[in-house]
Motif scaffolding. Structure first.
Motif, mmCIF file in Angstrom:
data_model
loop_
_atom_site.group_PDB
_atom_site.id
_atom_site.type_symbol
_atom_site.label_atom_id
_atom_site.label_comp_id
_atom_site.label_asym_id
_atom_site.label_seq_id
_atom_site.Cartn_x
_atom_site.Cartn_y
_atom_site.Cartn_z
ATOM 1 N N LYS A 18 0.811 -1.192 0.003
ATOM 2 C CA LYS A 18 0.213 -0.029 -0.012
ATOM 3 C C LYS A 18 0.961 1.174 -0.117
ATOM 4 O O LYS A 18 0.503 2.171 -0.655
ATOM 5 C CB LYS A 18 -0.973 0.092 1.303
ATOM 6 N N SER A 19 1.776 1.261 0.616
ATOM 7 C CA SER A 19 2.899 2.339 0.779
ATOM 8 C C SER A 19 3.663 2.640 -0.819
ATOM 9 O O SER A 19 3.503 3.733 -0.973
ATOM 10 C CB SER A 19 3.901 2.131 1.812
ATOM 11 N N VAL A 20 4.067 1.488 -1.421
ATOM 12 C CA VAL A 20 4.632 1.692 -2.691
ATOM 13 C C VAL A 20 3.531 2.140 -3.692
ATOM 14 O O VAL A 20 3.834 3.052 -4.316
ATOM 15 C CB VAL A 20 5.145 0.297 -2.976
ATOM 16 N N GLU A 21 2.394 1.669 -3.474
ATOM 17 C CA GLU A 21 1.269 1.899 -4.500
ATOM 18 C C GLU A 21 1.114 3.342 -4.337
ATOM 19 O O GLU A 21 0.865 4.390 -5.312
ATOM 20 C CB GLU A 21 0.138 1.133 -4.231
ATOM 21 N N LYS A 22 1.052 3.809 -3.106
ATOM 22 C CA LYS A 22 0.685 5.539 -2.528
ATOM 23 C C LYS A 22 1.786 6.297 -3.547
ATOM 24 O O LYS A 22 1.472 7.310 -3.961
ATOM 25 C CB LYS A 22 0.544 5.709 -1.384
ATOM 26 N N LYS A 23 3.074 5.817 -3.086
ATOM 27 C CA LYS A 23 4.225 6.714 -3.578
ATOM 28 C C LYS A 23 4.225 6.660 -5.392
ATOM 29 O O LYS A 23 4.649 7.660 -5.819
ATOM 30 C CB LYS A 23 5.559 5.994 -3.028
ATOM 31 N N ARG A 25 1.588 6.279 -7.261
ATOM 32 C CA ARG A 25 0.553 7.088 -7.784
ATOM 33 C C ARG A 25 0.951 8.698 -7.664
ATOM 34 O O ARG A 25 0.741 9.500 -8.495
ATOM 35 C CB ARG A 25 -0.701 6.874 -6.900
ATOM 36 N N LYS A 26 1.592 9.143 -6.535
ATOM 37 C CA LYS A 26 2.240 10.596 -6.602
ATOM 38 C C LYS A 26 3.167 10.689 -7.461
ATOM 39 O O LYS A 26 3.299 11.837 -7.751
ATOM 40 C CB LYS A 26 2.585 10.697 -4.814
ATOM 41 N N ALA A 27 4.134 9.691 -7.486
ATOM 42 C CA ALA A 27 5.285 10.114 -8.659
ATOM 43 C C ALA A 27 4.499 10.282 -9.939
ATOM 44 O O ALA A 27 5.244 11.175 -10.681
ATOM 45 C CB ALA A 27 6.311 8.845 -8.360
ATOM 46 N N THR A 28 3.784 9.650 -10.318
ATOM 47 C CA THR A 28 3.094 9.542 -11.582
ATOM 48 C C THR A 28 2.237 10.952 -11.933
ATOM 49 O O THR A 28 2.623 11.454 -12.877
ATOM 50 C CB THR A 28 1.963 8.294 -11.693
ATOM 51 N N ARG A 29 1.792 11.354 -10.793
ATOM 52 C CA ARG A 29 0.983 12.706 -10.887
ATOM 53 C C ARG A 29 1.864 13.918 -10.882
ATOM 54 O O ARG A 29 1.785 14.767 -11.895
ATOM 55 C CB ARG A 29 -0.151 12.828 -9.735
ATOM 56 N N ASP A 30 2.920 13.568 -10.159
ATOM 57 C CA ASP A 30 4.005 14.701 -10.094
ATOM 58 C C ASP A 30 4.902 14.780 -11.414
ATOM 59 O O ASP A 30 5.056 15.866 -12.019
ATOM 60 C CB ASP A 30 4.987 14.553 -9.086
ATOM 61 N N GLY A 31 5.392 13.590 -12.042
ATOM 62 C CA GLY A 31 5.751 13.336 -13.410
ATOM 63 C C GLY A 31 5.044 14.198 -14.409
ATOM 64 O O GLY A 31 5.450 14.908 -15.509
ATOM 65 N N ALA A 32 3.415 13.999 -14.431
ATOM 66 C CA ALA A 32 2.786 14.444 -15.364
ATOM 67 C C ALA A 32 2.608 16.142 -15.309
ATOM 68 O O ALA A 32 2.432 16.597 -16.402
ATOM 69 C CB ALA A 32 1.152 13.841 -15.288
ATOM 70 N N THR A 33 2.555 16.566 -14.171
ATOM 71 C CA THR A 33 2.598 17.981 -13.843
ATOM 72 C C THR A 33 3.974 18.672 -14.556
ATOM 73 O O THR A 33 3.927 19.788 -14.992
ATOM 74 C CB THR A 33 2.718 18.205 -12.327
ATOM 75 N N VAL A 34 5.136 17.888 -14.246
ATOM 76 C CA VAL A 34 6.222 18.365 -14.869
ATOM 77 C C VAL A 34 6.370 18.546 -16.363
ATOM 78 O O VAL A 34 6.710 19.316 -16.977
ATOM 79 C CB VAL A 34 7.582 17.263 -14.186
ATOM 80 N N PHE A 35 5.851 17.511 -16.892
ATOM 81 C CA PHE A 35 5.714 17.230 -18.370
ATOM 82 C C PHE A 35 4.770 18.519 -19.107
ATOM 83 O O PHE A 35 5.043 19.011 -19.735
ATOM 84 C CB PHE A 35 5.561 15.991 -18.994
ATOM 85 N N GLU A 36 3.488 18.376 -18.234
ATOM 86 C CA GLU A 36 2.420 19.509 -18.726
ATOM 87 C C GLU A 36 3.109 20.941 -18.724
ATOM 88 O O GLU A 36 3.017 21.839 -19.665
ATOM 89 C CB GLU A 36 1.329 19.338 -17.654
ATOM 90 N N ASN A 37 3.842 21.380 -17.822
ATOM 91 C CA ASN A 37 4.485 22.573 -17.347
ATOM 92 C C ASN A 37 5.715 22.778 -18.497
ATOM 93 O O ASN A 37 5.620 24.010 -18.992
ATOM 94 C CB ASN A 37 5.215 22.926 -15.931
ATOM 95 N N ALA A 116 13.985 12.366 -11.887
ATOM 96 C CA ALA A 116 14.329 13.034 -10.618
ATOM 97 C C ALA A 116 13.107 13.233 -9.456
ATOM 98 O O ALA A 116 13.276 12.717 -8.396
ATOM 99 C CB ALA A 116 14.995 14.410 -10.700
ATOM 100 N N LYS A 117 11.903 13.517 -10.122
ATOM 101 C CA LYS A 117 10.688 13.723 -9.134
ATOM 102 C C LYS A 117 10.424 12.292 -8.815
ATOM 103 O O LYS A 117 9.948 12.104 -7.743
ATOM 104 C CB LYS A 117 9.676 14.437 -9.935
ATOM 105 N N PHE A 118 10.330 11.274 -9.716
ATOM 106 C CA PHE A 118 9.785 9.889 -9.308
ATOM 107 C C PHE A 118 10.902 9.401 -8.279
ATOM 108 O O PHE A 118 10.264 8.905 -7.337
ATOM 109 C CB PHE A 118 10.073 8.931 -10.711
ATOM 110 N N VAL A 119 11.976 9.551 -8.411
ATOM 111 C CA VAL A 119 13.319 9.190 -7.370
ATOM 112 C C VAL A 119 12.767 9.479 -5.973
ATOM 113 O O VAL A 119 12.811 9.043 -4.962
ATOM 114 C CB VAL A 119 14.487 9.213 -8.014
ATOM 115 N N GLU A 120 12.535 11.133 -5.954
ATOM 116 C CA GLU A 120 12.279 11.711 -4.781
ATOM 117 C C GLU A 120 10.926 11.269 -4.226
ATOM 118 O O GLU A 120 11.063 10.921 -2.976
ATOM 119 C CB GLU A 120 12.353 13.209 -5.090
ATOM 120 N N ASP A 121 9.882 11.138 -5.024
ATOM 121 C CA ASP A 121 8.681 10.862 -4.497
ATOM 122 C C ASP A 121 8.583 9.273 -3.818
ATOM 123 O O ASP A 121 7.987 8.923 -3.018
ATOM 124 C CB ASP A 121 7.546 10.778 -5.440
ATOM 125 N N LEU A 122 9.399 8.492 -4.540
ATOM 126 C CA LEU A 122 9.515 6.829 -4.128
ATOM 127 C C LEU A 122 10.482 6.761 -3.104
ATOM 128 O O LEU A 122 10.023 5.780 -2.269
ATOM 129 C CB LEU A 122 9.897 5.924 -5.455
#
Length: 124
Positions: A18-23, A25-37, A116-122
């Motif tokens: 559950k912890s890994v799944e939550k991380k 999900r956050k990493a994927t959302r944050d990565g999408a935001t980086v690309f969108e910007n 980098a954001k993925f690594v940070e979030d995970l």
């Protein structure tokens, strides 16, 4: 941490899952935001004709919902239905316009920041 029984081992694995799944999900959302910007910043603004009252294409970027099919996490990032079809022309070019490849440029430029954001979030 020592595990004394099968039930405790299973409980620990489920908690970790559950912890890994939550991380993830956050990493994927944050990565999408980086690309969108990055896509917004690289999207060209029309330089021809009178476009008063028209919204620039970069204001039509869109980030979709998180998809978790078959254990893979992804989010579509691009343009909305109203103006998305227009992005194709300046990106790949026309008979009167050279291709700008701003979508591919955005992907390449954001790759390191996303990783980098993925690594940070995970690691949190």
């Amino acid at each position: 941490m020592s595990v004394t029984g099968e039930a405790e081992l299973i409980a620990n694995l489920q908690r970790l899952d559950k912890s890994v799944e939550k991380k993830a999900r956050k990493a994927t959302r944050d990565g999408a935001t980086v690309f969108e910007n990055k896509l917004k910043s690289n999207t060209p603004v029309a330089r021809y004709g009178d476009h008063s009252g028209m919204t620039p294409l970069k204001e039509h970027t869109k980030k979709g919902s998180l998809k978790t099919a078959s254990g893979d996490y992804s989010i579509d990032v691009g343009y909305d239905k109203e103006k998305g079809w227009i992005a194709h022309f300046p990106n790949v070019g026309t008979s009167k316009q050279r291709p700008q490849h701003f979508i591919e440029k955005s992907q390449e430029q954001s790759k390191e920041a996303i990783l980098a954001k993925f690594v940070e979030d995970l690691q949190l």
